[in-house]
Design a protein around this motif. Structure first.
Motif, PDB file in Angstrom:
ATOM      1  N   ALA A  52       0.807  -1.227   0.000  1.00  0.00           N
ATOM      2  CA  ALA A  52       0.000   0.000   0.000  1.00  0.00           C
ATOM      3  C   ALA A  52       0.832   1.265   0.000  1.00  0.00           C
ATOM      4  O   ALA A  52       0.272   2.371  -0.122  1.00  0.00           O
ATOM      5  CB  ALA A  52      -0.925   0.006   1.219  1.00  0.00           C
ATOM      6  N   LEU A  53       2.162   1.139   0.110  1.00  0.00           N
ATOM      7  CA  LEU A  53       3.027   2.310   0.259  1.00  0.00           C
ATOM      8  C   LEU A  53       3.979   2.402  -0.934  1.00  0.00           C
ATOM      9  O   LEU A  53       5.043   1.787  -0.935  1.00  0.00           O
ATOM     10  CB  LEU A  53       3.819   2.186   1.568  1.00  0.00           C
ATOM     11  N   PRO A  54       3.607   3.173  -1.964  1.00  0.00           N
ATOM     12  CA  PRO A  54       4.489   3.311  -3.126  1.00  0.00           C
ATOM     13  C   PRO A  54       5.818   3.965  -2.746  1.00  0.00           C
ATOM     14  O   PRO A  54       5.942   4.597  -1.691  1.00  0.00           O
ATOM     15  CB  PRO A  54       3.685   4.220  -4.072  1.00  0.00           C
ATOM     16  N   ASP A  55       6.809   3.819  -3.626  1.00  0.00           N
ATOM     17  CA  ASP A  55       8.138   4.373  -3.346  1.00  0.00           C
ATOM     18  C   ASP A  55       8.121   5.876  -3.146  1.00  0.00           C
ATOM     19  O   ASP A  55       8.974   6.423  -2.434  1.00  0.00           O
ATOM     20  CB  ASP A  55       9.103   4.040  -4.488  1.00  0.00           C
ATOM     21  N   ASP A  56       7.164   6.562  -3.784  1.00  0.00           N
ATOM     22  CA  ASP A  56       7.137   8.022  -3.692  1.00  0.00           C
ATOM     23  C   ASP A  56       6.127   8.523  -2.670  1.00  0.00           C
ATOM     24  O   ASP A  56       5.726   9.685  -2.695  1.00  0.00           O
ATOM     25  CB  ASP A  56       6.842   8.644  -5.062  1.00  0.00           C
ATOM     26  N   ALA A  57       5.726   7.641  -1.753  1.00  0.00           N
ATOM     27  CA  ALA A  57       4.717   8.016  -0.750  1.00  0.00           C
ATOM     28  C   ALA A  57       5.242   7.780   0.653  1.00  0.00           C
ATOM     29  O   ALA A  57       6.111   6.947   0.893  1.00  0.00           O
ATOM     30  CB  ALA A  57       3.426   7.221  -0.964  1.00  0.00           C
ATOM     31  N   VAL A  58       4.682   8.540   1.595  1.00  0.00           N
ATOM     32  CA  VAL A  58       4.895   8.303   3.016  1.00  0.00           C
ATOM     33  C   VAL A  58       3.532   8.140   3.668  1.00  0.00           C
ATOM     34  O   VAL A  58       2.506   8.548   3.115  1.00  0.00           O
ATOM     35  CB  VAL A  58       5.660   9.466   3.694  1.00  0.00           C
ATOM     36  N   LEU A  59       3.528   7.519   4.823  1.00  0.00           N
ATOM     37  CA  LEU A  59       2.315   7.379   5.616  1.00  0.00           C
ATOM     38  C   LEU A  59       2.444   8.259   6.842  1.00  0.00           C
ATOM     39  O   LEU A  59       3.435   8.182   7.567  1.00  0.00           O
ATOM     40  CB  LEU A  59       2.129   5.916   6.033  1.00  0.00           C
ATOM     41  N   LEU A  60       1.443   9.101   7.082  1.00  0.00           N
ATOM     42  CA  LEU A  60       1.420   9.963   8.261  1.00  0.00           C
ATOM     43  C   LEU A  60       0.447   9.392   9.286  1.00  0.00           C
ATOM     44  O   LEU A  60      -0.669   8.987   8.946  1.00  0.00           O
ATOM     45  CB  LEU A  60       0.986  11.383   7.881  1.00  0.00           C
ATOM     46  N   LEU A  61       0.861   9.380  10.533  1.00  0.00           N
ATOM     47  CA  LEU A  61       0.014   8.905  11.617  1.00  0.00           C
ATOM     48  C   LEU A  61       0.532   9.478  12.931  1.00  0.00           C
ATOM     49  O   LEU A  61       1.682   9.928  13.002  1.00  0.00           O
ATOM     50  CB  LEU A  61      -0.011   7.384  11.677  1.00  0.00           C
ATOM     51  N   PRO A  62      -0.280   9.502  13.975  1.00  0.00           N
ATOM     52  CA  PRO A  62       0.235   9.937  15.276  1.00  0.00           C
ATOM     53  C   PRO A  62       1.304   8.980  15.779  1.00  0.00           C
ATOM     54  O   PRO A  62       1.193   7.763  15.609  1.00  0.00           O
ATOM     55  CB  PRO A  62      -1.006   9.905  16.179  1.00  0.00           C
ATOM     56  N   ALA A  63       2.339   9.529  16.390  1.00  0.00           N
ATOM     57  CA  ALA A  63       3.395   8.672  16.950  1.00  0.00           C
ATOM     58  C   ALA A  63       2.944   7.983  18.231  1.00  0.00           C
ATOM     59  O   ALA A  63       3.499   6.958  18.617  1.00  0.00           O
ATOM     60  CB  ALA A  63       4.652   9.497  17.215  1.00  0.00           C
ATOM     61  N   ALA A  64       1.956   8.540  18.895  1.00  0.00           N
ATOM     62  CA  ALA A  64       1.382   7.959  20.110  1.00  0.00           C
ATOM     63  C   ALA A  64      -0.084   8.351  20.151  1.00  0.00           C
ATOM     64  O   ALA A  64      -0.515   9.295  19.469  1.00  0.00           O
ATOM     65  CB  ALA A  64       2.113   8.453  21.353  1.00  0.00           C
ATOM     66  N   SER A  65      -0.853   7.655  20.953  1.00  0.00           N
ATOM     67  CA  SER A  65      -2.294   7.908  20.981  1.00  0.00           C
ATOM     68  C   SER A  65      -2.656   9.194  21.702  1.00  0.00           C
ATOM     69  O   SER A  65      -3.773   9.695  21.567  1.00  0.00           O
ATOM     70  CB  SER A  65      -3.019   6.733  21.624  1.00  0.00           C
ATOM     71  N   GLY A  66      -1.705   9.728  22.473  1.00  0.00           N
ATOM     72  CA  GLY A  66      -1.957  10.960  23.205  1.00  0.00           C
ATOM     73  C   GLY A  66      -0.665  11.492  23.786  1.00  0.00           C
ATOM     74  O   GLY A  66       0.415  10.939  23.555  1.00  0.00           O
ATOM     75  N   PRO A  67      -0.745  12.580  24.545  1.00  0.00           N
ATOM     76  CA  PRO A  67       0.447  13.104  25.217  1.00  0.00           C
ATOM     77  C   PRO A  67       0.922  12.147  26.304  1.00  0.00           C
ATOM     78  O   PRO A  67       0.253  11.169  26.639  1.00  0.00           O
ATOM     79  CB  PRO A  67      -0.032  14.426  25.824  1.00  0.00           C
ATOM     80  N   ALA A  68       2.069  12.448  26.870  1.00  0.00           N
ATOM     81  CA  ALA A  68       2.616  11.624  27.952  1.00  0.00           C
ATOM     82  C   ALA A  68       1.631  11.537  29.110  1.00  0.00           C
ATOM     83  O   ALA A  68       1.134  12.557  29.581  1.00  0.00           O
ATOM     84  CB  ALA A  68       3.934  12.219  28.429  1.00  0.00           C
ATOM     85  N   PRO A  69       1.352  10.336  29.583  1.00  0.00           N
ATOM     86  CA  PRO A  69       0.435  10.197  30.722  1.00  0.00           C
ATOM     87  C   PRO A  69       1.127  10.501  32.046  1.00  0.00           C
ATOM     88  O   PRO A  69       2.365  10.533  32.137  1.00  0.00           O
ATOM     89  CB  PRO A  69       0.003   8.731  30.660  1.00  0.00           C
ATOM     90  N   LEU A  70       0.325  10.687  33.069  1.00  0.00           N
ATOM     91  CA  LEU A  70       0.838  10.859  34.421  1.00  0.00           C
ATOM     92  C   LEU A  70       1.316   9.506  34.947  1.00  0.00           C
ATOM     93  O   LEU A  70       0.745   8.464  34.614  1.00  0.00           O
ATOM     94  CB  LEU A  70      -0.252  11.423  35.331  1.00  0.00           C
ATOM     95  N   PRO A  71       2.349   9.496  35.782  1.00  0.00           N
ATOM     96  CA  PRO A  71       2.878   8.210  36.268  1.00  0.00           C
ATOM     97  C   PRO A  71       1.908   7.445  37.148  1.00  0.00           C
ATOM     98  O   PRO A  71       1.973   6.218  37.231  1.00  0.00           O
ATOM     99  CB  PRO A  71       4.135   8.616  37.046  1.00  0.00           C
ATOM    100  N   ASP A  72       0.989   8.154  37.820  1.00  0.00           N
ATOM    101  CA  ASP A  72       0.050   7.477  38.709  1.00  0.00           C
ATOM    102  C   ASP A  72      -1.315   7.280  38.050  1.00  0.00           C
ATOM    103  O   ASP A  72      -2.333   7.145  38.717  1.00  0.00           O
ATOM    104  CB  ASP A  72      -0.114   8.256  40.015  1.00  0.00           C
TER     105      ASP A  72
END
Length: 400
Positions: A310-330
């Motif tokens: 699905a990813l041609p040589d001249d294409a990139v796929l964009l997506l979030p690197a994580a589902s959200g910001p950094a969570p709290l430790p607790d």
């Protein structure tokens, strides 16, 4: 009690190991994740019991040696989640490294020590590893640039394995030019040089849906700004094939089987030495049957074929690197598990296919950083790093 410094560094010098004194990386201060061999020093893998039994390493890992030869200095050996088997960045023995980009929140793992060192300005770049997101998640949470390269592009010799079919040497930095300078040393010469220029940026609806509401709102402007800056045409597609949940479960199972092969004997011989989260993962890994592994690997291989097709040589796929910001430790366990599950469904995509993935600090949700991930075809690592450098010509953060 762990201090901020010991939560970030297991060993630190001024520098700990001096580089060649000349070369393209002269003056770069390097934080090395405690999964890489540093000659004359022990490899601790984030676990005190492992460290207590370790002998000084006779030689550097391939990546450490290459960076030292290019002039970089090793400032120190930075902490990791135990055996790199986590995405959170917490360590039950050494504490949680600080995240100056999101104060009071986790730095992400398992390369949380190098990420914290770079974000704090105590190092210019961090050398780590990425199996299921261990560079990409801390890059996202700490507002850094990071690269998981094509699987096998950088020799993993001298790096403690977690799941060799998916393990990669990986690195992060505060700016894209430093990230690319390390790539010039670590990546094969000429890699990606003959590739066609990127022209299309794919966005898959089912992957974007894995981000929380704030990420989904920030993603559109960030992706549009990146595309405009780089002259890319955005093409939205419903899916790249396969169910993200099924793919993630299969990847976790295949990974767990290899994790147990690598470290299960040691863990069995040292009961009670792991923190609770990592211990639970090893316990699950111990129960993976050969039949479950075979079925999981079939799904992983099918997912890889689907993505590559699905990813041609001249294409990139964009997506979030994580589902959200950094969570709290607790964070409550249920919420923590849901966050990890959604992020894992995003990160395992590139891991399944062995494709390179660049993280750009291009989103902000409620004032907290979230990375924009860019996946490209096999061997296009240098082209991705060049994309990162060109993207930095202006700031187009999408702030919620």
């Amino acid at each position: 009690m762990a201090t901020t410094d010991t939560a970030v560094w297991r060993e630190r010098g001024n520098p700990l190991v001096t580089g060649s004194g000349t070369g393209p990386l002269h003056g770069i201060r390097l934080a090395v994740k405690d999964m890489h061999a540093v000659a004359g020093h022990r490899l601790g893998a984030g676990n005190p019991a492992w460290l207590a039994e370790a002998e000084p390493q006779p030689a550097h890992s391939w990546a450490v040696g290459a960076l030292l030869a290019a002039g970089a200095d090793v400032t120190g050996i930075a902490q990791t989640d135990e055996f790199a088997y986590s995405l959170n960045g917490t360590n039950a023995h050494y504490g949680t490294p600080p995240n100056p980009a999101a104060p009071g929140r986790v730095p992400g793992g398992s390369s949380g020590g190098p990420a914290a060192a770079v974000a704090l300005g105590q190092a210019d770049a961090g050398l780590g590893s990425d199996t299921a997101g261990s560079i990409r998640v801390p890059s996202s949470y700490c507002g850094l640039y990071g690269l998981r390269p094509t699987h096998g592009a950088v020799p993993a010799t001298g790096m403690l394995p977690l799941a060799p079919s998916f393990d990669t040497v990986a690195w992060l930095a505060r700016d894209p030019r430093t990230l690319a300078r390390l790539g010039d040393v670590l990546l094969p010469a000429g890699g990606g040089g003959g590739q066609r220029p990127f022209r299309t940026a794919l966005v898959a609806t089912d992957l974007l849906a894995l981000g929380d509401e704030g990420v989904r709102e920030a993603f559109g402007p960030a992706a549009a700004g990146l595309a405009e800056r780089l002259g890319l045409k955005i093409e939205e597609v419903p899916s790249l094939g396969g169910d993200p949940g099924e793919r993630a479960v299969a990847f976790a199972t295949a990974q767990a089987a290899e994790v147990w092969e690598c470290d299960g004997a040691w863990v069995s011989a040292h009961p009670g030495t792991l923190g609770p989260g990592v211990a639970a993962r090893f316990a699950r890994a111990a129960k993976v049957t050969p039949e479950e592994r075979e079925a999981a690997e079939a799904v992983v291989h099918r997912s890889a074929r689907d993505l590559i097709a699905a990813l041609p040589d001249d294409a990139v796929l964009l997506l979030p690197a994580a589902s959200g910001p950094a969570p709290l430790p607790d964070q409550e366990n249920e919420h923590k598990a849901a966050t990890r599950r959604a992020t894992f469904r995003l990160t395992c995509l590139a891991s399944c296919a062995g494709l390179p993935c660049l993280v750009l600090p291009r989103m902000s949700v409620d004032g907290l950083p979230v990375g924009l991930a860019v996946i490209a075809g096999r061997g296009s690592d240098r082209a991705l790093l060049d994309l990162g450098v060109r993207s930095a010509g202006q700031d187009f953060r999408a702030v919620r």
